[in-house]
Design a protein around this motif. Sequence first.
Motif, PDB file in Angstrom:
ATOM      1  N   LEU A 164       0.834  -1.208   0.000  1.00  0.00           N
ATOM      2  CA  LEU A 164       0.000   0.000   0.000  1.00  0.00           C
ATOM      3  C   LEU A 164       0.862   1.249   0.000  1.00  0.00           C
ATOM      4  O   LEU A 164       0.601   2.193  -0.772  1.00  0.00           O
ATOM      5  N   CYS A 165       1.905   1.266   0.837  1.00  0.00           N
ATOM      6  CA  CYS A 165       2.811   2.416   0.848  1.00  0.00           C
ATOM      7  C   CYS A 165       3.530   2.571  -0.489  1.00  0.00           C
ATOM      8  O   CYS A 165       3.669   3.680  -1.015  1.00  0.00           O
ATOM      9  N   PHE A 166       3.992   1.442  -1.055  1.00  0.00           N
ATOM     10  CA  PHE A 166       4.649   1.492  -2.359  1.00  0.00           C
ATOM     11  C   PHE A 166       3.698   2.024  -3.417  1.00  0.00           C
ATOM     12  O   PHE A 166       4.090   2.848  -4.271  1.00  0.00           O
ATOM     13  N   LEU A 167       2.453   1.587  -3.368  1.00  0.00           N
ATOM     14  CA  LEU A 167       1.472   2.071  -4.340  1.00  0.00           C
ATOM     15  C   LEU A 167       1.231   3.567  -4.175  1.00  0.00           C
ATOM     16  O   LEU A 167       1.193   4.318  -5.168  1.00  0.00           O
ATOM     17  N   LEU A 168       1.096   4.028  -2.929  1.00  0.00           N
ATOM     18  CA  LEU A 168       0.871   5.463  -2.699  1.00  0.00           C
ATOM     19  C   LEU A 168       2.080   6.293  -3.144  1.00  0.00           C
ATOM     20  O   LEU A 168       1.916   7.326  -3.812  1.00  0.00           O
ATOM     21  N   PHE A 169       3.301   5.841  -2.791  1.00  0.00           N
ATOM     22  CA  PHE A 169       4.500   6.576  -3.227  1.00  0.00           C
ATOM     23  C   PHE A 169       4.639   6.555  -4.744  1.00  0.00           C
ATOM     24  O   PHE A 169       5.022   7.545  -5.359  1.00  0.00           O
TER      25      PHE A 169
ATOM     26  N   GLY B 229       4.890   9.174  -9.271  1.00  0.00           N
ATOM     27  CA  GLY B 229       4.575   9.003 -10.694  1.00  0.00           C
ATOM     28  C   GLY B 229       3.850  10.214 -11.244  1.00  0.00           C
ATOM     29  O   GLY B 229       4.104  10.631 -12.378  1.00  0.00           O
ATOM     30  N   TRP B 230       2.976  10.763 -10.452  1.00  0.00           N
ATOM     31  CA  TRP B 230       2.254  11.962 -10.895  1.00  0.00           C
ATOM     32  C   TRP B 230       3.223  13.126 -11.081  1.00  0.00           C
ATOM     33  O   TRP B 230       3.142  13.858 -12.076  1.00  0.00           O
ATOM     34  N   GLU B 231       4.151  13.264 -10.152  1.00  0.00           N
ATOM     35  CA  GLU B 231       5.158  14.334 -10.267  1.00  0.00           C
ATOM     36  C   GLU B 231       6.055  14.120 -11.475  1.00  0.00           C
ATOM     37  O   GLU B 231       6.385  15.069 -12.196  1.00  0.00           O
ATOM     38  N   ILE B 232       6.447  12.873 -11.709  1.00  0.00           N
ATOM     39  CA  ILE B 232       7.309  12.571 -12.865  1.00  0.00           C
ATOM     40  C   ILE B 232       6.556  12.835 -14.157  1.00  0.00           C
ATOM     41  O   ILE B 232       7.104  13.436 -15.107  1.00  0.00           O
ATOM     42  N   LEU B 233       5.314  12.400 -14.223  1.00  0.00           N
ATOM     43  CA  LEU B 233       4.522  12.668 -15.435  1.00  0.00           C
ATOM     44  C   LEU B 233       4.330  14.159 -15.666  1.00  0.00           C
ATOM     45  O   LEU B 233       4.404  14.652 -16.813  1.00  0.00           O
ATOM     46  N   ASP B 234       4.107  14.878 -14.575  1.00  0.00           N
ATOM     47  CA  ASP B 234       3.949  16.339 -14.697  1.00  0.00           C
ATOM     48  C   ASP B 234       5.241  16.983 -15.176  1.00  0.00           C
ATOM     49  O   ASP B 234       5.222  17.871 -16.049  1.00  0.00           O
ATOM     50  N   ALA B 235       6.365  16.518 -14.641  1.00  0.00           N
ATOM     51  CA  ALA B 235       7.654  17.075 -15.070  1.00  0.00           C
ATOM     52  C   ALA B 235       7.932  16.739 -16.523  1.00  0.00           C
ATOM     53  O   ALA B 235       8.431  17.588 -17.292  1.00  0.00           O
ATOM     54  N   LEU B 236       7.638  15.523 -16.963  1.00  0.00           N
ATOM     55  CA  LEU B 236       7.845  15.154 -18.370  1.00  0.00           C
ATOM     56  C   LEU B 236       6.944  15.974 -19.290  1.00  0.00           C
ATOM     57  O   LEU B 236       7.366  16.407 -20.381  1.00  0.00           O
ATOM     58  N   TYR B 237       5.721  16.164 -18.862  1.00  0.00           N
ATOM     59  CA  TYR B 237       4.797  16.952 -19.677  1.00  0.00           C
ATOM     60  C   TYR B 237       5.295  18.383 -19.830  1.00  0.00           C
ATOM     61  O   TYR B 237       5.295  18.950 -20.927  1.00  0.00           O
TER      62      TYR B 237
END
Length: 129
Positions: free
Chosen positions: A102-107, A112-120
Amino acid sequence: MKTPANPFTIHIIAPQDVIPYVAPRRPSRVYRVRPSLAETLTRTGHGVVQTSRLAMFVVMQLFRMIVRAGVGSVHGIRFLYNLALAWMLFVFIRVPLFLLALCFLLFTIAFGWEILDALYRARFHLPRS
């Protein structure tokens, strides 16, 4: 005394030729204080056989009870062992693994959201906010 030639011949037996019939003693229903040695030995033989059978039966039943108690205690210990093993498997392995997942999924979602935002933003040359 000779057997007559003809079975239908009347044969007179002299009194001195008659053998008196002595019946065996009847078993006494009254218990004597001092039975004879022969009676004691004959009665003891049957009594010893019955007593030995009874003693073997009692010993066999006693050992059977002990074995059943041992088998029952083994079954009880095995049940408690399986119960403790299942509880420890759940508490010390499944719950921590679930919490780690659960912690791994939340992190992963958060980073992942931050990485996707940075790539975008990098793709389209947008400034950081």
